[in-house]
Scaffold this motif. Structure first.
Motif, PDB file in Angstrom:
ATOM      1  N   UNK A  78      44.293  39.734  37.980  1.00  8.94           N
ATOM      2  CA  UNK A  78      43.018  40.067  37.334  1.00  8.94           C
ATOM      3  C   UNK A  78      42.160  40.820  38.327  1.00  8.94           C
ATOM      4  N   UNK A  80      39.181  43.187  39.592  1.00  9.05           N
ATOM      5  CA  UNK A  80      37.800  43.332  39.117  1.00  9.05           C
ATOM      6  C   UNK A  80      37.651  44.523  38.184  1.00  9.05           C
ATOM      7  N   UNK A  81      36.925  44.308  37.103  1.00  6.47           N
ATOM      8  CA  UNK A  81      36.646  45.391  36.181  1.00  6.47           C
ATOM      9  C   UNK A  81      37.656  45.536  35.071  1.00  6.47           C
ATOM     10  N   UNK A  97      46.131  46.030  48.065  1.00  6.66           N
ATOM     11  CA  UNK A  97      44.999  46.882  48.433  1.00  6.66           C
ATOM     12  C   UNK A  97      44.738  47.771  47.221  1.00  6.66           C
ATOM     13  N   UNK A  99      42.807  50.824  45.465  1.00  2.00           N
ATOM     14  CA  UNK A  99      42.026  52.029  45.686  1.00  2.00           C
ATOM     15  C   UNK A  99      40.938  52.078  44.620  1.00  2.00           C
ATOM     16  N   UNK A 133      44.882  37.658  47.947  1.00  6.46           N
ATOM     17  CA  UNK A 133      44.081  38.478  48.856  1.00  6.46           C
ATOM     18  C   UNK A 133      44.059  39.893  48.323  1.00  6.46           C
ATOM     19  N   UNK A 134      42.876  40.363  48.009  1.00  3.61           N
ATOM     20  CA  UNK A 134      42.735  41.729  47.500  1.00  3.61           C
ATOM     21  C   UNK A 134      41.746  42.495  48.356  1.00  3.61           C
ATOM     22  N   UNK A 135      42.206  43.608  48.855  1.00  2.00           N
ATOM     23  CA  UNK A 135      41.306  44.486  49.608  1.00  2.00           C
ATOM     24  C   UNK A 135      40.927  45.630  48.679  1.00  2.00           C
ATOM     25  N   UNK A 136      39.647  45.897  48.582  1.00  2.00           N
ATOM     26  CA  UNK A 136      39.192  47.022  47.770  1.00  2.00           C
ATOM     27  C   UNK A 136      38.717  48.097  48.722  1.00  2.00           C
ATOM     28  N   UNK A 137      39.357  49.243  48.677  1.00  2.00           N
ATOM     29  CA  UNK A 137      39.004  50.263  49.653  1.00  2.00           C
ATOM     30  C   UNK A 137      39.035  51.680  49.126  1.00  2.00           C
TER      31      UNK A 137
ATOM     32  N   UNK B 127      39.529  52.616  54.095  1.00  2.00           N
ATOM     33  CA  UNK B 127      38.372  51.883  54.584  1.00  2.00           C
ATOM     34  C   UNK B 127      38.081  50.801  53.560  1.00  2.00           C
ATOM     35  N   UNK B 130      35.140  46.075  50.144  1.00  2.00           N
ATOM     36  CA  UNK B 130      34.954  44.634  50.088  1.00  2.00           C
ATOM     37  C   UNK B 130      36.319  44.020  49.825  1.00  2.00           C
ATOM     38  N   UNK B 132      38.536  40.174  48.544  1.00  2.00           N
ATOM     39  CA  UNK B 132      38.482  38.869  47.929  1.00  2.00           C
ATOM     40  C   UNK B 132      39.656  38.053  48.453  1.00  2.00           C
TER      41      UNK B 132
END
Lengths: 143, 143
Positions: A78, A80-81, A97, A99, A133-137, B127, B130, B132
């Motif tokens: 899930x 975000x958005x 990760x 994008x 673990x989710x990285x938003x970049x 980069x 944020x 989670x």
DNA sequence: AATGCAAATGCAAATCGTTTGCAATAAAAA
DNA sequence: TTTTTATTGCAAACGATTTGCATTTGCATT
């Protein structure tokens, strides 16, 4: 774990063993999710399924995703958005990760992070069952 | 960072400085999110706001949450299935450990993990905006 | 192979969380 | 106080997902 002639996990046999009927739509959806290596959402799976059988319905896709999730065949993410996105489960664990500009999902894995998580949980008096673990970049523009 | 008489961050001043009007609904919502220490969703915030002003609308809550999120006043958490839940973005970032048996949410922070995440993203050419990190665990029974 | 029946399907309508268009209202500037 | 412009409340629209129901299908049994 049941395998088929090609050596891959035989989901149909697994599910049948659990008393679940293998129907035409399910067979098609199962093939789609086990062959793809991206993270399609329900509508995208539906779109692909329709190419093989004109009258598969979106409801059936949703119902099947839920079923496969409960049986551990797929994993739901899930992010975000947007809508839930699915991934064929079973390989080794990895994180994501995302994008933020394109929605692309890049998989990665870090043993260091995995280990740190265990340590932290232990300090807090917990055993980890699973984690996310989710990285938003954003793609770095080369200087 | 602007503080008020009580020594806490003065969000109204911060927002006003950014050219944003402080309206009655916004003042009420701001107070609710900065006073709570749980993770309410938009509807819950709406419910609390209505107790102070009968004609605040749910739309305004949503609009305000978006505004506050953009200004870094609050943080949005998108859990699978349910609605977004919000949290007053305090000074320091933290992650969550969710007790799968009770649903309790424990906050924690690890600089090592934070740093590792940046490293990984950099290696992948991104980069981080944020992230989670959610650990799902069970309380360890003392032997 | 034909039968019976519960399980699964497709469709449309319902639901949930959230966003939006618009006329009315209120904040800040003048 | 008047003007300007952002913000509001409402209802309707929206995207993602679920559900009720009549029909069809898988599959165990003859």
């Amino acid at each position: 774990m049941t395998k088929n002639a090609t050596g891959r996990v035989d989901h149909e046999a697994e599910l049948r063993k659990a008393g679940i009927r293998i129907t035409r739509p399910r067979r098609i959806i199962l093939r789609i999710v086990s062959e793809t290596d991206d993270h399609p959402d329900a509508y995208e799976i539906f779109r692909r399924a329709v190419q093989e059988d004109k009258n598969i319905s979106l409801s059936t896709v949703y119902r099947t995703m839920k079923l496969l999730e409960e049986h551990g065949t797929i994993q739901r993410h899930a992010f975000a958005g947007g809508p839930s996105r699915f991934e064929h489960a079973g390989e080794e664990h990895h994180d994501h990760l995302i994008d933020v500009e394109t929605g692309d999902v890049i998989e990665f894995r870090s043993d260091k992070i995995e280990k740190l998580q265990d340590e932290i949980a232990r300090e807090l008096g917990y055993d980890i069952l699973h984690h996310k673990l989710e990285l938003y970049g954003r793609k770095r523009r080369s200087a």
